[in-house]
Design an enzyme around this catalytic site. Structure first.
Site, PDB file in Angstrom:
ATOM      1  N   ASP A  38       0.550  -1.153   0.657  1.00 16.90           N
ATOM      2  CA  ASP A  38      -0.140  -0.111  -0.415  1.00 16.90           C
ATOM      3  C   ASP A  38       1.066   1.783  -0.411  1.00 16.90           C
ATOM      4  O   ASP A  38       0.203   2.309   0.395  1.00 16.90           O
ATOM      5  CB  ASP A  38      -1.181   0.009   0.727  1.00 16.90           C
ATOM      6  CG  ASP A  38       0.041  -0.041   2.573  1.00 16.90           C
ATOM      7  OD1 ASP A  38       0.925  -0.056   2.190  1.00 16.90           O
ATOM      8  OD2 ASP A  38      -1.124   0.385   3.052  1.00 16.90           O
ATOM      9  N   HIS A 242      23.954   5.738 -18.392  1.00 18.43           N
ATOM     10  CA  HIS A 242      23.056   6.031 -17.193  1.00 18.43           C
ATOM     11  C   HIS A 242      23.392   5.066 -16.216  1.00 18.43           C
ATOM     12  O   HIS A 242      22.364   4.086 -15.513  1.00 18.43           O
ATOM     13  CB  HIS A 242      21.819   5.601 -17.716  1.00 18.43           C
ATOM     14  CG  HIS A 242      21.149   6.408 -18.811  1.00 18.43           C
ATOM     15  ND1 HIS A 242      19.729   6.276 -19.606  1.00 18.43           N
ATOM     16  CD2 HIS A 242      22.012   8.202 -19.179  1.00 18.43           C
ATOM     17  CE1 HIS A 242      20.232   7.670 -20.608  1.00 18.43           C
ATOM     18  NE2 HIS A 242      20.740   8.017 -20.435  1.00 18.43           N
ATOM     19  N   ASP A 259      26.173  13.515 -13.288  1.00 17.28           N
ATOM     20  CA  ASP A 259      25.320  13.723 -14.272  1.00 17.28           C
ATOM     21  C   ASP A 259      23.205  13.780 -13.000  1.00 17.28           C
ATOM     22  O   ASP A 259      23.489  12.618 -12.765  1.00 17.28           O
ATOM     23  CB  ASP A 259      25.146  13.031 -15.236  1.00 17.28           C
ATOM     24  CG  ASP A 259      24.028  13.307 -16.170  1.00 17.28           C
ATOM     25  OD1 ASP A 259      22.722  14.271 -16.032  1.00 17.28           O
ATOM     26  OD2 ASP A 259      23.899  12.601 -17.426  1.00 17.28           O
ATOM     27  N   ASP A 270      18.814  19.031 -16.073  1.00 17.71           N
ATOM     28  CA  ASP A 270      19.903  18.823 -16.217  1.00 17.71           C
ATOM     29  C   ASP A 270      21.896  18.256 -16.810  1.00 17.71           C
ATOM     30  O   ASP A 270      22.261  18.728 -17.347  1.00 17.71           O
ATOM     31  CB  ASP A 270      19.629  17.819 -17.724  1.00 17.71           C
ATOM     32  CG  ASP A 270      19.906  16.518 -18.344  1.00 17.71           C
ATOM     33  OD1 ASP A 270      21.653  16.079 -17.370  1.00 17.71           O
ATOM     34  OD2 ASP A 270      20.525  16.010 -19.687  1.00 17.71           O
ATOM     35  N   HIS A 349      26.925   8.761 -27.920  1.00 13.28           N
ATOM     36  CA  HIS A 349      25.774   9.054 -28.767  1.00 13.28           C
ATOM     37  C   HIS A 349      25.707  10.577 -28.833  1.00 13.28           C
ATOM     38  O   HIS A 349      26.810  10.612 -29.070  1.00 13.28           O
ATOM     39  CB  HIS A 349      25.045   9.867 -26.849  1.00 13.28           C
ATOM     40  CG  HIS A 349      26.706  10.313 -25.996  1.00 13.28           C
ATOM     41  ND1 HIS A 349      26.462  11.980 -25.785  1.00 13.28           N
ATOM     42  CD2 HIS A 349      27.266   9.957 -24.451  1.00 13.28           C
ATOM     43  CE1 HIS A 349      26.561  12.592 -25.357  1.00 13.28           C
ATOM     44  NE2 HIS A 349      27.478  11.329 -24.255  1.00 13.28           N
ATOM     45  N   HIS A 353      19.746  17.368 -26.555  1.00 15.63           N
ATOM     46  CA  HIS A 353      18.499  16.660 -26.618  1.00 15.63           C
ATOM     47  C   HIS A 353      17.619  18.027 -25.907  1.00 15.63           C
ATOM     48  O   HIS A 353      18.278  19.065 -24.930  1.00 15.63           O
ATOM     49  CB  HIS A 353      17.844  15.498 -25.226  1.00 15.63           C
ATOM     50  CG  HIS A 353      18.587  15.486 -24.259  1.00 15.63           C
ATOM     51  ND1 HIS A 353      18.153  16.739 -23.198  1.00 15.63           N
ATOM     52  CD2 HIS A 353      19.974  15.238 -23.133  1.00 15.63           C
ATOM     53  CE1 HIS A 353      18.822  15.765 -22.217  1.00 15.63           C
ATOM     54  NE2 HIS A 353      19.511  15.348 -22.287  1.00 15.63           N
ATOM     55  N   HIS A 360      14.170  14.436 -21.203  1.00 17.06           N
ATOM     56  CA  HIS A 360      14.481  14.162 -22.573  1.00 17.06           C
ATOM     57  C   HIS A 360      13.278  14.877 -23.095  1.00 17.06           C
ATOM     58  O   HIS A 360      12.428  14.096 -23.247  1.00 17.06           O
ATOM     59  CB  HIS A 360      14.446  12.326 -23.011  1.00 17.06           C
ATOM     60  CG  HIS A 360      15.853  12.062 -22.574  1.00 17.06           C
ATOM     61  ND1 HIS A 360      16.752  10.750 -22.345  1.00 17.06           N
ATOM     62  CD2 HIS A 360      17.340  12.612 -22.158  1.00 17.06           C
ATOM     63  CE1 HIS A 360      17.698  11.100 -21.556  1.00 17.06           C
ATOM     64  NE2 HIS A 360      18.167  11.744 -21.973  1.00 17.06           N
ATOM     65  N   GLU A 383      26.170  18.220 -24.857  1.00 21.50           N
ATOM     66  CA  GLU A 383      26.609  17.875 -23.793  1.00 21.50           C
ATOM     67  C   GLU A 383      27.514  16.066 -24.885  1.00 21.50           C
ATOM     68  O   GLU A 383      27.565  14.910 -23.889  1.00 21.50           O
ATOM     69  CB  GLU A 383      25.789  16.383 -23.209  1.00 21.50           C
ATOM     70  CG  GLU A 383      24.398  16.101 -23.928  1.00 21.50           C
ATOM     71  CD  GLU A 383      23.914  15.250 -22.975  1.00 21.50           C
ATOM     72  OE1 GLU A 383      23.763  14.579 -22.121  1.00 21.50           O
ATOM     73  OE2 GLU A 383      22.407  15.290 -22.507  1.00 21.50           O
ATOM     74  N   TYR A 387      34.055   8.387 -23.460  1.00 20.26           N
ATOM     75  CA  TYR A 387      34.205   7.352 -22.949  1.00 20.26           C
ATOM     76  C   TYR A 387      35.626   5.402 -23.034  1.00 20.26           C
ATOM     77  O   TYR A 387      35.023   5.378 -24.594  1.00 20.26           O
ATOM     78  CB  TYR A 387      32.709   6.803 -23.128  1.00 20.26           C
ATOM     79  CG  TYR A 387      31.881   7.787 -21.942  1.00 20.26           C
ATOM     80  CD1 TYR A 387      31.730   7.813 -20.911  1.00 20.26           C
ATOM     81  CD2 TYR A 387      31.206   8.387 -23.759  1.00 20.26           C
ATOM     82  CE1 TYR A 387      30.516   8.906 -21.763  1.00 20.26           C
ATOM     83  CE2 TYR A 387      29.960   9.234 -23.523  1.00 20.26           C
ATOM     84  CZ  TYR A 387      30.230   9.721 -22.702  1.00 20.26           C
ATOM     85  OH  TYR A 387      29.196  10.788 -22.266  1.00 20.26           O
ATOM     86  N   ARG A 405      32.117  13.276 -19.543  1.00 15.87           N
ATOM     87  CA  ARG A 405      31.247  13.971 -19.861  1.00 15.87           C
ATOM     88  C   ARG A 405      31.082  15.415 -19.451  1.00 15.87           C
ATOM     89  O   ARG A 405      31.440  15.800 -18.079  1.00 15.87           O
ATOM     90  CB  ARG A 405      29.570  13.537 -20.342  1.00 15.87           C
ATOM     91  CG  ARG A 405      28.849  13.798 -20.925  1.00 15.87           C
ATOM     92  CD  ARG A 405      27.081  12.652 -20.422  1.00 15.87           C
ATOM     93  NE  ARG A 405      26.774  12.929 -19.427  1.00 15.87           N
ATOM     94  CZ  ARG A 405      26.765  11.577 -19.593  1.00 15.87           C
ATOM     95  NH1 ARG A 405      27.545  10.529 -19.783  1.00 15.87           N
ATOM     96  NH2 ARG A 405      25.954  10.817 -17.602  1.00 15.87           N
ATOM     97  N   GLU A 407      28.309  18.442 -19.370  1.00 15.81           N
ATOM     98  CA  GLU A 407      26.762  18.560 -20.077  1.00 15.81           C
ATOM     99  C   GLU A 407      26.327  19.971 -19.491  1.00 15.81           C
ATOM    100  O   GLU A 407      26.194  20.475 -18.197  1.00 15.81           O
ATOM    101  CB  GLU A 407      26.004  18.148 -19.949  1.00 15.81           C
ATOM    102  CG  GLU A 407      24.344  18.058 -19.709  1.00 15.81           C
ATOM    103  CD  GLU A 407      23.800  16.673 -19.407  1.00 15.81           C
ATOM    104  OE1 GLU A 407      24.056  16.461 -18.749  1.00 15.81           O
ATOM    105  OE2 GLU A 407      21.884  16.571 -20.269  1.00 15.81           O
TER     106      GLU A 407
HETATM  107  N1  GLY Z   1      20.900  12.635 -17.584  1.00 15.70           N
HETATM  108  C1  GLY Z   1      20.702  12.339 -19.068  1.00 15.70           C
HETATM  109  C2  GLY Z   1      21.443  12.598 -19.952  1.00 15.70           C
HETATM  110  O1  GLY Z   1      21.886  13.807 -19.773  1.00 15.70           O
HETATM  111  O2  GLY Z   1      21.030  12.769 -21.185  1.00 15.70           O
HETATM  112 MN    MN Z   2      21.347  15.968 -20.947  1.00 13.64          MN
HETATM  113 MN    MN Z   3      22.418  14.448 -18.306  1.00  6.41          MN
END
Ligand code: GLY
Ligand code: MN
Ligand code: MN
Length: 441
Positions: A38, A242, A259, A270, A349, A353, A360, A383, A387, A405, A407
């Site tokens: 619950d 991720h 991140d 983000d 990647h 975005h 996203h 970003e 890697y 990374r 960003e």
């Molecule tokens: N935090 C997810 C991304 O940077 O897309």
């Molecule tokens: Mn991002």
């Molecule tokens: Mn991110």
């Protein structure tokens, strides 16, 4: 800080205009989801539903009928329940739906099956987010089929289902000044959290202890939800894009990739920063880090109105590929390596975005097969990353297990862009200087 009712009203008016008279639009709230027995997950409203209504409860459904004499905006919701109010707190009820949320009419959600079919009669198109809620999809088709059977009495059934998302997402892509205020706040608090994490970091701590620093800052500043699960990735964990385990110990010679972003009244930040656990970059880390930073700078040069969305990505690919060749991680001609996408082994990647109510965020990246051109009011992340997997035996051992990374969140302005998250240091000297203020050994 919150969006005013007048803005929700403006959004609904814009939607109605696109839906058009003789048609109808329907959208349901998010459900309350059970975590275990619950206990519920913290409730998060469906972004499209909130965008149009500002109504933050489950068990609700909004109907928009342009030109309807008795009122164009109808909200089905839970009736006010004194006992529920005592145990769980305030909820709007039918009266609150009209009084505080400016619905023209409100009905109990339990009466949906009796009332909504009548609203569908003689309508041409139904704007509806098909495929989001299978139970409601099924009901809607049943209602339409039922109306169709009454055709001999002169009632017509809607003949077309149209994607509501397409209309709403295009609206959401362009942020108003009210929305930008909330995004600025989400960014500002997230900046503080990243700085706090950088200051707290030292060898021997666990990733979750750094995550706790982030949560502390978000919560202490009144932002009680993360926009997405924080990634706190030491050493080669950073190569998992991720990664959310956040369970490992931080080691002296490793980098830490964070991140993380807070959500402010349904708007996300983000941010990613990567920095040395010890406070000082090793030489290989420094070289790769500077390369990612240069790639970000090159990408940012393409963030301005009139430039196609993919240009920033292509700029980052070029800088990274050239740099990887120079450092010896890739071998061959830069042009050929780019053509054959060899950089994808290290940069898998895209540059970023859209950012907004969803991390996203929604909105098309292409229009009729062409990359979309940037326009003022759009917000996006920039970003780039590199890697190098721990078991990558095509490169010298010194590069292995490094994930980086960087960003930032960027608003497209009339004259170019504004970086909403510039407050977290990212130049090597600035990171080392900040970390030198605290003992990191
Ligand atoms: N935090 C997810 C991304 O940077 O897309
Ligand atoms: Mn991002
Ligand atoms: Mn991110």
């Amino acid at each position: 800080m919150t969006i005013k009712q007048a803005e929700f009203k403006k959004r609904r008016a814009a939607l109605m205009k696109q839906v058009g008279k003789s048609n109808i639009a329907i959208i349901a709230s998010a459900p309350q989801r059970t975590r275990n027995r619950d206990v519920h997950y913290p409730f998060r409203q469906d972004s499209d539903f909130f965008y149009l209504t500002g109504f933050n409860e489950p068990d609700a459904l909004a109907v928009f009928i342009p030109g309807r004499e008795q009122g164009e905006y109808i909200l089905f919701c839970r009736e006010f329940d004194q006992k529920k109010a005592l145990w769980e707190g305030a909820h709007a009820g039918l009266e609150g739906a009209t009084k505080h949320y400016e619905a023209d009419d409100s009905f109990p959600i339990t009466d949906l099956d009796d009332i909504l079919p009548g609203m569908l009669e003689n309508k041409g198109k139904v704007f509806y987010p098909m495929g989001k809620d299978s139970e409601l999809d099924h009901k809607l088709l049943e209602w339409i089929t039922h109306i169709r059977k009454q055709s001999r009495s002169g009632i017509t059934a809607p003949g077309e289902l149209v994607s509501l998302e397409h209309v709403v997402h295009e609206m959401r892509l362009f942020k108003s000044s009210e929305e930008i205020k909330l995004m600025r706040r989400a960014a500002e608090v997230s900046v503080c959290a990243h700085i706090r994490a950088m200051k707290a970091c030292k060898p021997g701590l666990y990733e979750y202890q750094i995550e706790a620093e982030l949560v502390h800052e978000f919560t202490a500043q009144g932002l009680r939800h993360v926009a997405y699960p924080s990634i706190v990735a030491g050493g080669s964990n950073a190569c998992v894009l991720h990664y959310v385990g956040n369970n490992d110990k931080l080691h002296k010679n490793d980098l830490l990739l964070i991140d993380a972003g807070a959500e402010c009244d349904h708007y996300a930040a983000d941010i990613t920063r990567t920095f040395p656990v010890s406070g000082t970059f090793t030489e290989p880390q420094r070289l790769l880090y500077q390369l990612v930073l240069d790639a970000q700078a090159a990408a940012l040069e393409h963030i301005r109105p009139g430039v196609a969305w993919n240009q920033a990505h292509e700029a980052s690919v070029e800088v990274l590929t050239k740099g990887l060749v120079k450092l010896g991680l890739l071998k061959g001609r830069v042009k050929t390596l780019i053509k054959n996408e060899k950089y994808k082994q290290f940069y898998m990647h895209r540059i970023g975005h859209w950012l907004g109510m969803d991390v996203h965020d929604v909105g098309d990246y292409k229009i009729k097969d062409e990359w979309r051109v940037l326009e003022p009011g759009m917000v996006l992340t920039v970003e780039p990353g590199l890697y190098v997997a721990a078991d990558c035996d095509s490169v010298e051992p010194q590069w292995r297990g490094i994930g980086i990374r960087i960003e930032d969140d960027v608003l497209v302005t009339k004259d170019g862009h504004e970086i909403l998250t510039h407050g977290v240091p990212k130049q090597i000297a600035a990171i080392e200087a900040l970390m030198a203020q605290c003992p990191h050994e």
